[in-house]
Design an enzyme around this catalytic site. Structure first.
Site, PDB file in Angstrom:
ATOM      1  N   PRO A  17       0.573  -1.489   0.038  1.00 17.83           N
ATOM      2  CA  PRO A  17      -0.238  -0.221  -0.101  1.00 17.83           C
ATOM      3  C   PRO A  17       1.188   1.452   0.240  1.00 17.83           C
ATOM      4  CG  PRO A  17      -0.143  -1.085   2.127  1.00 17.83           C
ATOM      5  CD  PRO A  17       0.275  -1.730   1.072  1.00 17.83           C
ATOM      6  N   ASN A  18       0.350   2.438  -0.684  1.00 22.74           N
ATOM      7  CA  ASN A  18       0.823   3.575  -0.900  1.00 22.74           C
ATOM      8  C   ASN A  18       2.165   3.764  -2.357  1.00 22.74           C
ATOM      9  OD1 ASN A  18      -0.712   4.844   0.907  1.00 22.74           O
ATOM     10  ND2 ASN A  18      -0.153   4.051   2.665  1.00 22.74           N
ATOM     11  N   ARG A  25       5.302  12.360  -3.320  1.00 24.48           N
ATOM     12  CA  ARG A  25       4.951  12.968  -1.903  1.00 24.48           C
ATOM     13  C   ARG A  25       6.233  12.102  -1.443  1.00 24.48           C
ATOM     14  NH1 ARG A  25      -0.819  12.339  -3.132  1.00 24.48           N
ATOM     15  NH2 ARG A  25      -1.093  13.635  -4.295  1.00 24.48           N
ATOM     16  N   TYR A  30      11.418   8.802   0.932  1.00 25.22           N
ATOM     17  CA  TYR A  30      11.166   7.894   0.485  1.00 25.22           C
ATOM     18  C   TYR A  30      12.099   7.972  -0.974  1.00 25.22           C
ATOM     19  CZ  TYR A  30       7.676   5.967   3.570  1.00 25.22           C
ATOM     20  OH  TYR A  30       6.856   5.493   4.276  1.00 25.22           O
ATOM     21  N   ASN A  82       8.112  -5.742  -0.787  1.00 25.78           N
ATOM     22  CA  ASN A  82       7.960  -4.483  -0.226  1.00 25.78           C
ATOM     23  C   ASN A  82       6.110  -4.483   0.683  1.00 25.78           C
ATOM     24  OD1 ASN A  82       7.489  -2.234   1.365  1.00 25.78           O
ATOM     25  ND2 ASN A  82       9.131  -0.935  -0.240  1.00 25.78           N
ATOM     26  N   ALA A  85       3.134  -1.341   4.887  1.00 27.00           N
ATOM     27  CA  ALA A  85       2.919  -0.957   6.200  1.00 27.00           C
ATOM     28  C   ALA A  85       2.332  -1.839   6.665  1.00 27.00           C
ATOM     29  CB  ALA A  85       1.919   1.051   6.642  1.00 27.00           C
ATOM     30  N   GLU A 106      12.550  -9.832   1.129  1.00 25.61           N
ATOM     31  CA  GLU A 106      11.799  -9.083   2.099  1.00 25.61           C
ATOM     32  C   GLU A 106      12.477  -7.335   2.013  1.00 25.61           C
ATOM     33  OE1 GLU A 106      10.710  -9.253   6.247  1.00 25.61           O
ATOM     34  OE2 GLU A 106      10.170  -6.802   6.905  1.00 25.61           O
ATOM     35  N   HIS A 108      13.060  -2.925   1.450  1.00 27.10           N
ATOM     36  CA  HIS A 108      12.359  -1.367   2.109  1.00 27.10           C
ATOM     37  C   HIS A 108      13.430  -0.529   1.353  1.00 27.10           C
ATOM     38  CE1 HIS A 108       9.317  -3.240   4.164  1.00 27.10           C
ATOM     39  NE2 HIS A 108       9.913  -4.826   4.876  1.00 27.10           N
ATOM     40  N   ARG A 115      13.590   4.207  11.988  1.00 30.99           N
ATOM     41  CA  ARG A 115      12.467   4.594  12.718  1.00 30.99           C
ATOM     42  C   ARG A 115      11.386   4.621  13.191  1.00 30.99           C
ATOM     43  NH1 ARG A 115       9.023   4.998   6.674  1.00 30.99           N
ATOM     44  NH2 ARG A 115       8.080   6.386   7.433  1.00 30.99           N
TER      45      ARG A 115
HETATM   46  O1  CA2 Z   1      10.916   1.814   4.064  1.00 29.91           O
HETATM   47  C1  CA2 Z   1       9.879   0.892   3.212  1.00 29.91           C
HETATM   48  O2  CA2 Z   1       9.547   0.535   2.208  1.00 29.91           O
HETATM   49  C2  CA2 Z   1       8.237   0.843   4.017  1.00 29.91           C
HETATM   50  O3  CA2 Z   1       7.894  -0.529   3.101  1.00 29.91           O
HETATM   51  C3  CA2 Z   1       7.500   1.937   2.659  1.00 29.91           C
HETATM   52  C4  CA2 Z   1       6.158   1.850   3.580  1.00 29.91           C
HETATM   53  C5  CA2 Z   1       6.111   2.056   5.311  1.00 29.91           C
HETATM   54  O4  CA2 Z   1       4.762   1.745   5.847  1.00 29.91           O
HETATM   55  C6  CA2 Z   1       7.430   0.768   5.902  1.00 29.91           C
HETATM   56  O5  CA2 Z   1       7.566   0.703   7.534  1.00 29.91           O
HETATM   57  C7  CA2 Z   1       8.428   1.367   5.076  1.00 29.91           C
HETATM   58  C8  CA2 Z   1       5.131   3.644   3.905  1.00 29.91           C
HETATM   59  C9  CA2 Z   1       5.049   3.654   1.848  1.00 29.91           C
HETATM   60  C10 CA2 Z   1       4.565   4.663   1.738  1.00 29.91           C
HETATM   61  O6  CA2 Z   1       5.298   5.241   0.645  1.00 29.91           O
HETATM   62  C11 CA2 Z   1       4.807   6.861   0.340  1.00 29.91           C
HETATM   63  C12 CA2 Z   1       5.216   6.734  -0.607  1.00 29.91           C
HETATM   64  C13 CA2 Z   1       5.538   8.090  -1.029  1.00 29.91           C
HETATM   65  C14 CA2 Z   1       4.506   8.869  -0.072  1.00 29.91           C
HETATM   66  C15 CA2 Z   1       3.511   8.620   0.471  1.00 29.91           C
HETATM   67  C16 CA2 Z   1       3.573   7.014   1.336  1.00 29.91           C
END
Ligand code: CA2
Length: 160
Positions: A17-18, A25, A30, A82, A85, A106, A108, A115
């Protein structure tokens, strides 16, 4: 040379997700690389490793689970994930990954351990071969190399 009947190893890449928002964003956390750019980078890396990748992103746990369940019948031999969340919340994804019995790596983008503490626990890590965290988009390339190595394909650097 193509040997008749030879099929490349096929890796399923899942983005949770996301991750569709990547590059659009929160670049401070990221980075500026988009998901399409990551998928293109993985396709290029797969080519040099003599394997094939199929990449999917979903914001829905059940859809990710369906793709995991379909992996064996889609002739996929490993999973690079990946889970976003869902990494920290989803017993269902962990059980599905364990259930299909394919090797899992896995990845990230961010370093989970630098974090918030709620990101320090992964449901997936205990059933994965390993976890790569903190190298931005490069985490995916390293993860694909690790999976290829596990499946018996040498990485480009080790074949030089
Ligand atoms: O660091 C990673 O790859 C994560 O899997 C990214 C997840 C986060 O919940 C994990 O703890 C670590 C979040 C991805 C959200 O991606 C976004 C990208 C741009 C703007 C907002 C969110």
């Amino acid at each position: 040379m193509v040997v008749s009947g030879w099929l490349p190893l096929n890796i399923l890449v899942l983005h949770g997700p996301n991750l569709n928002l990547l590059g659009l964003r929160e670049p401070g956390i990221y980075g500026f690389t988009t998901l399409a750019e990551i998928d293109a980078m993985l396709a290029a890396e797969a080519g040099s490793l003599d394997l094939a990748v199929v990449c999917h992103q979903s914001n829905h746990e059940g859809e990710l689970l369906d793709l995991i369940h379909a992996a064996p019948k889609n002739n996929q031999q490993g999973i690079l994930i990946n889970a976003g969340a869902y990494t920290h919340t989803s017993l269902a994804l962990r059980d599905g990954l364990a259930g299909v019995g394919l090797p899992v790596v896995e990845v990230h983008l961010s370093n989970l351990y630098k974090r918030e503490t709620f990101r320090h626990h992964s449901y997936i890590a205990p059933i994965a071969i390993g976890q790569i965290s903190g190298f931005g988009a490069e985490s995916y390339r390293l993860g694909l190399q690790a999976l290829a190595h596990h499946l018996g394909l040498a990485s480009p650097s080790s074949s030089a």
